[in-house]
Design an enzyme around this catalytic site. Structure first.
Site, PDB file in Angstrom:
ATOM      1  N   CYS A 148      -5.537  -9.179   3.665  1.00 16.32           N
ATOM      2  CA  CYS A 148      -6.439  -8.300   4.265  1.00 16.32           C
ATOM      3  C   CYS A 148      -7.838  -9.297   4.426  1.00 16.32           C
ATOM      4  O   CYS A 148      -8.527  -9.231   5.735  1.00 16.32           O
ATOM      5  CB  CYS A 148      -6.930  -7.370   2.814  1.00 16.32           C
ATOM      6  SG  CYS A 148      -5.632  -6.285   2.898  1.00 16.32           S
ATOM      7  N   LYS A 155      -3.574 -15.225  -5.117  1.00 15.10           N
ATOM      8  CA  LYS A 155      -4.287 -14.469  -5.739  1.00 15.10           C
ATOM      9  C   LYS A 155      -2.935 -14.504  -7.248  1.00 15.10           C
ATOM     10  O   LYS A 155      -1.902 -14.410  -6.993  1.00 15.10           O
ATOM     11  CB  LYS A 155      -5.379 -13.423  -6.210  1.00 15.10           C
ATOM     12  CG  LYS A 155      -4.966 -11.799  -5.723  1.00 15.10           C
ATOM     13  CD  LYS A 155      -5.802 -10.919  -5.246  1.00 15.10           C
ATOM     14  CE  LYS A 155      -5.503 -10.044  -5.641  1.00 15.10           C
ATOM     15  NZ  LYS A 155      -6.511  -8.914  -5.483  1.00 15.10           N
ATOM     16  N   ASN A 207     -14.223  -4.658   2.779  1.00 11.20           N
ATOM     17  CA  ASN A 207     -13.998  -6.162   2.997  1.00 11.20           C
ATOM     18  C   ASN A 207     -14.750  -7.366   3.388  1.00 11.20           C
ATOM     19  O   ASN A 207     -15.080  -8.481   2.372  1.00 11.20           O
ATOM     20  CB  ASN A 207     -12.695  -6.035   3.513  1.00 11.20           C
ATOM     21  CG  ASN A 207     -11.374  -5.756   2.687  1.00 11.20           C
ATOM     22  OD1 ASN A 207     -11.614  -5.272   1.391  1.00 11.20           O
ATOM     23  ND2 ASN A 207     -10.385  -5.505   3.341  1.00 11.20           N
ATOM     24  N   ILE A 227     -18.243 -13.854  -7.469  1.00 10.46           N
ATOM     25  CA  ILE A 227     -19.094 -15.085  -7.306  1.00 10.46           C
ATOM     26  C   ILE A 227     -18.917 -15.719  -7.751  1.00 10.46           C
ATOM     27  O   ILE A 227     -19.092 -16.758  -7.986  1.00 10.46           O
ATOM     28  CB  ILE A 227     -20.474 -14.637  -7.325  1.00 10.46           C
ATOM     29  CG1 ILE A 227     -20.684 -14.304  -8.945  1.00 10.46           C
ATOM     30  CG2 ILE A 227     -20.987 -14.113  -6.677  1.00 10.46           C
ATOM     31  CD1 ILE A 227     -21.430 -14.799  -9.028  1.00 10.46           C
ATOM     32  N   TYR A 228     -17.353 -16.154  -7.150  1.00  8.33           N
ATOM     33  CA  TYR A 228     -16.490 -17.040  -8.212  1.00  8.33           C
ATOM     34  C   TYR A 228     -16.249 -18.047  -6.773  1.00  8.33           C
ATOM     35  O   TYR A 228     -15.095 -17.190  -5.576  1.00  8.33           O
ATOM     36  CB  TYR A 228     -14.889 -17.115  -8.469  1.00  8.33           C
ATOM     37  CG  TYR A 228     -15.167 -16.190 -10.184  1.00  8.33           C
ATOM     38  CD1 TYR A 228     -15.466 -17.016 -10.704  1.00  8.33           C
ATOM     39  CD2 TYR A 228     -15.740 -14.776  -9.705  1.00  8.33           C
ATOM     40  CE1 TYR A 228     -15.532 -16.084 -12.351  1.00  8.33           C
ATOM     41  CE2 TYR A 228     -15.972 -13.704 -11.349  1.00  8.33           C
ATOM     42  CZ  TYR A 228     -15.866 -14.706 -12.429  1.00  8.33           C
ATOM     43  OH  TYR A 228     -16.152 -13.849 -13.660  1.00  8.33           O
ATOM     44  N   LYS A 273     -14.173   0.364   5.213  1.00  7.04           N
ATOM     45  CA  LYS A 273     -13.503  -0.419   5.100  1.00  7.04           C
ATOM     46  C   LYS A 273     -13.661  -1.675   5.103  1.00  7.04           C
ATOM     47  O   LYS A 273     -13.732  -2.442   4.138  1.00  7.04           O
ATOM     48  CB  LYS A 273     -11.733   0.010   5.616  1.00  7.04           C
ATOM     49  CG  LYS A 273     -11.236  -0.712   4.572  1.00  7.04           C
ATOM     50  CD  LYS A 273     -10.277  -0.927   3.730  1.00  7.04           C
ATOM     51  CE  LYS A 273      -9.740  -2.102   3.395  1.00  7.04           C
ATOM     52  NZ  LYS A 273      -9.280  -2.420   1.659  1.00  7.04           N
ATOM     53  N   THR A 326      -5.970  -0.019   7.418  1.00  6.64           N
ATOM     54  CA  THR A 326      -6.853  -0.889   8.104  1.00  6.64           C
ATOM     55  C   THR A 326      -6.919  -0.700   9.630  1.00  6.64           C
ATOM     56  O   THR A 326      -6.384  -1.672   9.967  1.00  6.64           O
ATOM     57  CB  THR A 326      -7.655  -2.604   7.105  1.00  6.64           C
ATOM     58  OG1 THR A 326      -6.758  -2.027   5.458  1.00  6.64           O
ATOM     59  CG2 THR A 326      -8.866  -2.455   7.022  1.00  6.64           C
ATOM     60  N   VAL A 350       0.520  -1.423   0.126  1.00  5.18           N
ATOM     61  CA  VAL A 350       0.017  -0.581  -0.039  1.00  5.18           C
ATOM     62  C   VAL A 350       0.794   1.183  -0.152  1.00  5.18           C
ATOM     63  O   VAL A 350       0.748   2.538  -0.790  1.00  5.18           O
ATOM     64  CB  VAL A 350      -0.926   0.290   1.417  1.00  5.18           C
ATOM     65  CG1 VAL A 350      -1.708   0.956   1.493  1.00  5.18           C
ATOM     66  CG2 VAL A 350      -1.953  -0.521   0.872  1.00  5.18           C
ATOM     67  N   LYS A 402      -7.733 -11.319   7.827  1.00  7.21           N
ATOM     68  CA  LYS A 402      -7.308 -10.683   9.366  1.00  7.21           C
ATOM     69  C   LYS A 402      -8.778  -9.764   8.728  1.00  7.21           C
ATOM     70  O   LYS A 402      -9.610  -9.573  10.291  1.00  7.21           O
ATOM     71  CB  LYS A 402      -5.997 -10.083   9.406  1.00  7.21           C
ATOM     72  CG  LYS A 402      -6.251  -8.886   8.558  1.00  7.21           C
ATOM     73  CD  LYS A 402      -5.302  -7.745   8.560  1.00  7.21           C
ATOM     74  CE  LYS A 402      -4.332  -6.697   7.710  1.00  7.21           C
ATOM     75  NZ  LYS A 402      -5.621  -6.054   7.579  1.00  7.21           N
TER      76      LYS A 402
HETATM   77  P1  NAD Z   1       3.420  -4.456   4.079  1.00 10.63           P
HETATM   78  O1  NAD Z   1       3.548  -5.851   5.185  1.00 10.63           O
HETATM   79  O2  NAD Z   1       3.603  -5.163   2.578  1.00 10.63           O
HETATM   80  O3  NAD Z   1       3.999  -2.502   4.264  1.00 10.63           O
HETATM   81  C1  NAD Z   1       3.864  -2.249   5.661  1.00 10.63           C
HETATM   82  C2  NAD Z   1       5.215  -1.962   5.927  1.00 10.63           C
HETATM   83  O4  NAD Z   1       5.256  -1.788   7.008  1.00 10.63           O
HETATM   84  C3  NAD Z   1       6.380  -3.172   5.933  1.00 10.63           C
HETATM   85  O5  NAD Z   1       7.538  -3.137   5.096  1.00 10.63           O
HETATM   86  C4  NAD Z   1       6.931  -2.780   7.934  1.00 10.63           C
HETATM   87  O6  NAD Z   1       8.090  -2.961   7.561  1.00 10.63           O
HETATM   88  C5  NAD Z   1       6.672  -0.895   7.685  1.00 10.63           C
HETATM   89  N1  NAD Z   1       6.632  -0.202   9.414  1.00 10.63           N
HETATM   90  C6  NAD Z   1       5.812  -1.224  10.297  1.00 10.63           C
HETATM   91  N2  NAD Z   1       6.001   0.110  11.273  1.00 10.63           N
HETATM   92  C7  NAD Z   1       7.501   0.900  10.705  1.00 10.63           C
HETATM   93  C8  NAD Z   1       7.198   2.335  11.333  1.00 10.63           C
HETATM   94  N3  NAD Z   1       7.401   2.668  12.328  1.00 10.63           N
HETATM   95  N4  NAD Z   1       8.302   2.439  10.056  1.00 10.63           N
HETATM   96  C9  NAD Z   1       8.643   2.407   9.161  1.00 10.63           C
HETATM   97  N5  NAD Z   1       8.627   1.088   8.630  1.00 10.63           N
HETATM   98  C10 NAD Z   1       7.351   0.375   9.336  1.00 10.63           C
HETATM   99  O7  NAD Z   1       1.609  -4.506   4.112  1.00 10.63           O
HETATM  100  P2  NAD Z   1       0.665  -3.558   2.866  1.00 10.63           P
HETATM  101  O8  NAD Z   1       0.216  -4.971   2.735  1.00 10.63           O
HETATM  102  O9  NAD Z   1       1.227  -2.632   2.914  1.00 10.63           O
HETATM  103  O10 NAD Z   1      -1.147  -3.131   4.311  1.00 10.63           O
HETATM  104  C11 NAD Z   1      -0.449  -2.117   5.057  1.00 10.63           C
HETATM  105  C12 NAD Z   1      -2.250  -1.701   5.142  1.00 10.63           C
HETATM  106  O11 NAD Z   1      -2.794  -1.297   5.037  1.00 10.63           O
HETATM  107  C13 NAD Z   1      -2.548  -2.351   6.026  1.00 10.63           C
HETATM  108  O12 NAD Z   1      -3.709  -2.153   7.434  1.00 10.63           O
HETATM  109  C14 NAD Z   1      -3.120  -3.455   5.233  1.00 10.63           C
HETATM  110  O13 NAD Z   1      -4.621  -4.159   5.581  1.00 10.63           O
HETATM  111  C15 NAD Z   1      -4.129  -2.019   4.884  1.00 10.63           C
HETATM  112  N6  NAD Z   1      -4.697  -2.571   3.597  1.00 10.63           N
HETATM  113  C16 NAD Z   1      -3.665  -3.692   2.608  1.00 10.63           C
HETATM  114  C17 NAD Z   1      -4.355  -3.512   1.023  1.00 10.63           C
HETATM  115  C18 NAD Z   1      -3.454  -4.406  -0.153  1.00 10.63           C
HETATM  116  O14 NAD Z   1      -3.853  -4.884  -0.912  1.00 10.63           O
HETATM  117  N7  NAD Z   1      -1.599  -4.817   0.655  1.00 10.63           N
HETATM  118  C19 NAD Z   1      -4.686  -3.760   0.590  1.00 10.63           C
HETATM  119  C20 NAD Z   1      -5.891  -2.199   1.189  1.00 10.63           C
HETATM  120  C21 NAD Z   1      -5.341  -1.998   2.671  1.00 10.63           C
END
Ligand code: NAD
Length: 438
Positions: free
Chosen positions: A261, A322, A209, A251-252, A205, A121, A11, A264
């Site tokens: 996501c 996926k 989901n 609906i697959y 959000k 999230t 993200v 959790k």
């Molecule tokens: P991720 O694990 O890929 O990235 C999170 C990053 O944050 C890691 O690289 C970690 O090292 C870093 N981090 C943690 N604490 C830190 C700090 N104090 N200082 C600096 N860096 C720090 O996670 P993601 O998949 O990008 O998801 C992030 C958030 O977004 C989550 O809450 C997730 O639920 C939400 N989200 C994810 C998606 C998705 O498709 N991945 C989509 C929408 C929302």
């Protein structure tokens, strides 16, 4: 505008590069030095289609930088996004330690007014906790807003640059104006920014989901009933999807939802319900249907082998949760592989981009990581399609049959035609498919 993004994962990096693309000066921060070093060397630390071009273009243009510490990265930032992880805690709640630790660190280093935005999230009420953390250490005024992210891995760049909608939760007029300006280039054609109070934004959000997960568990349950009654869920899916009130998306039937996501977030909203004395019966069922679905294919395969798999080999096609991503978090293929290995079976597996991550896991050393899809099925007594990557859709079935020890296909995503598979001489199992009587 000067922007800092804390957390340079799926993200954070997409958000950072996307905001740099519209002319902002962005610093992406991550405490993982390995990630920052890769980025400084011009490498993207994970696979996301189109992201390398977007990042490199903006680095070259001087609009995108990287930092390893919050102190270095948020200097002068007008908007600070928190895009760190919010994994499940053991009780199912969202573990907010990364968000709150980052907030404390931001507070200690704020030099001027900034808008702090939770993009991770996070459950309803988190913005209040973030504000409290900032208040403990900040010496300057700030605002806290919620701006949940809706991008999908595999299509994240497009989703960010051309969003269906942008949700912003704020009760602060100054912050609202800042975010309106920031997002104005993304909403040229239609009005797609929904401003609302912070709690509603946080809830939006989870509701989104939870709804998507519900659709998946619903169709999986229908698929299981189809198998019992001799109906074909693929026909049923089309039959119901043509009703515009239902629609064809999401609906697959398959192996149950996975990824970082849905599992959790469904657990976290159930936990929020418990905290507030509100039982979320539908979502509890969605979660338990999903857990059952995750184990069902393993049971079917073990049944096919008469409960004994010791001398058997399975070939896995697809490991990521996926297609078009290397993200293997909660990927159905992993629990299947674990099941096969603990039954004493040999596992060969191939994924176009997910294998490097899977090799790091405990099971990584027990799996034979194949060079390609054909290599993965060599000597296999069954092939299990776990991820519907395009390259798996039209394999050379003659070669597949020749190299397998037995021509048996378990199609976890219903991408193959059961009749054709039978004509080709395969024993075919799908999810909710009617194979025998057509
Ligand atoms: P991720 O694990 O890929 O990235 C999170 C990053 O944050 C890691 O690289 C970690 O090292 C870093 N981090 C943690 N604490 C830190 C700090 N104090 N200082 C600096 N860096 C720090 O996670 P993601 O998949 O990008 O998801 C992030 C958030 O977004 C989550 O809450 C997730 O639920 C939400 N989200 C994810 C998606 C998705 O498709 N991945 C989509 C929408 C929302």
């Amino acid at each position: 505008m000067r922007i800092a993004i804390i957390g340079t994962g799926y993200v954070g990096l997409v958000t950072g590069a996307g905001l740099a693309e519209t002319g902002n000066a962005v610093t992406c921060i991550d405490r993982d030095q390995g990630k920052i070093t890769k980025l400084l060397d011009g490498k993207i630390p994970f696979f996301e289609p189109g992201l390398d071009d977007l990042v490199m273009r903006n680095v070259k243009g001087g609009r995108l930088q990287f930092a390893n510490t919050i102190a270095d990265g948020i200097k002068d930032a007008q908007v600070i996004f928190l895009a760190v992880g919010t994994p499940s805690a053991s009780d199912g709640s969202a573990d907010l330690s990364q968000v709150l630790d980052a907030a404390s660190e931001v507070g200690r280093n704020l030099k001027d007014y900034a808008v702090v935005v939770t993009k991770s999230t996070v459950p309803v009420g988190t913005a209040d906790k973030v504000r409290a953390r900032l208040q403990e250490t900040a010496k300057v005024p700030f605002a806290v807003c919620s701006n949940p992210e809706f991008l999908k891995e595999g299509d994240a760049v497009n989703d960010f640059l051309k969003p269906d909608r942008i949700v912003v939760g704020t009760d602060d007029d100054r912050a609202r104006k800042v975010l309106e300006d920031l997002y104005s280039p993304f909403i040229i054609r239609e009005h797609k920014v929904y401003f609302m109070d912070v709690r509603s934004a946080e809830m939006t959000k989870y509701a989104a989901n939870a709804m998507l997960a519900t659709k998946i568990s619903f169709i999986n349950e229908i698929a299981n009933l189809c198998e019992k009654v001799g109906a074909d869920v693929e026909l049923v899916r089309k039959g119901i999807g043509s009703d515009s009130r239902i629609g064809t998306a999401f609906i697959y039937p398959g192996l149950g939802y996975g990824g970082s996501c849905f599992p959790k977030d469904v657990k976290a909203i159930i936990h929020t319900g418990q905290e507030y004395g509100q039982k979320l019966s539908i979502l509890e069922a969605v979660d338990s249907v999903n857990q059952r679905q995750r184990g069902r294919l393993l049971e079917k395969i073990m049944m096919h082998f008469g409960g004994k798999g010791q001398d058997k080999t399975v070939g896995i096609w697809g490991v990521s949760f996926k297609p078009r991503t290397d993200d293997i978090r909660e990927a159905p293929a992993l629990s299947l592989m674990e099941g096969f290995l603990s039954a004493g079976m040999k596992v060969r597996a191939y994924d176009p981009v997910g294998m490097e991550n899977a090799k790091q896991l405990k099971l990584g050393k027990d799996v034979h990581w194949a060079t390609d899809a054909q290599d993965a099925i060599k000597g296999a007594h069954a092939m299990v399609l776990c991820t519907e990557w395009s390259e798996f859709r039209q394999p050379d079935w003659t070669a597949v049959k020749r190299d397998m020890a037995a021509p048996v296909v378990f199609d976890g995503r219903n991408i193959y035609d059961p009749i054709r598979m039978r004509e080709l001489g395969f024993t075919y199992f799908g999810i909710g498919r009617r194979v025998d009587n057509r």
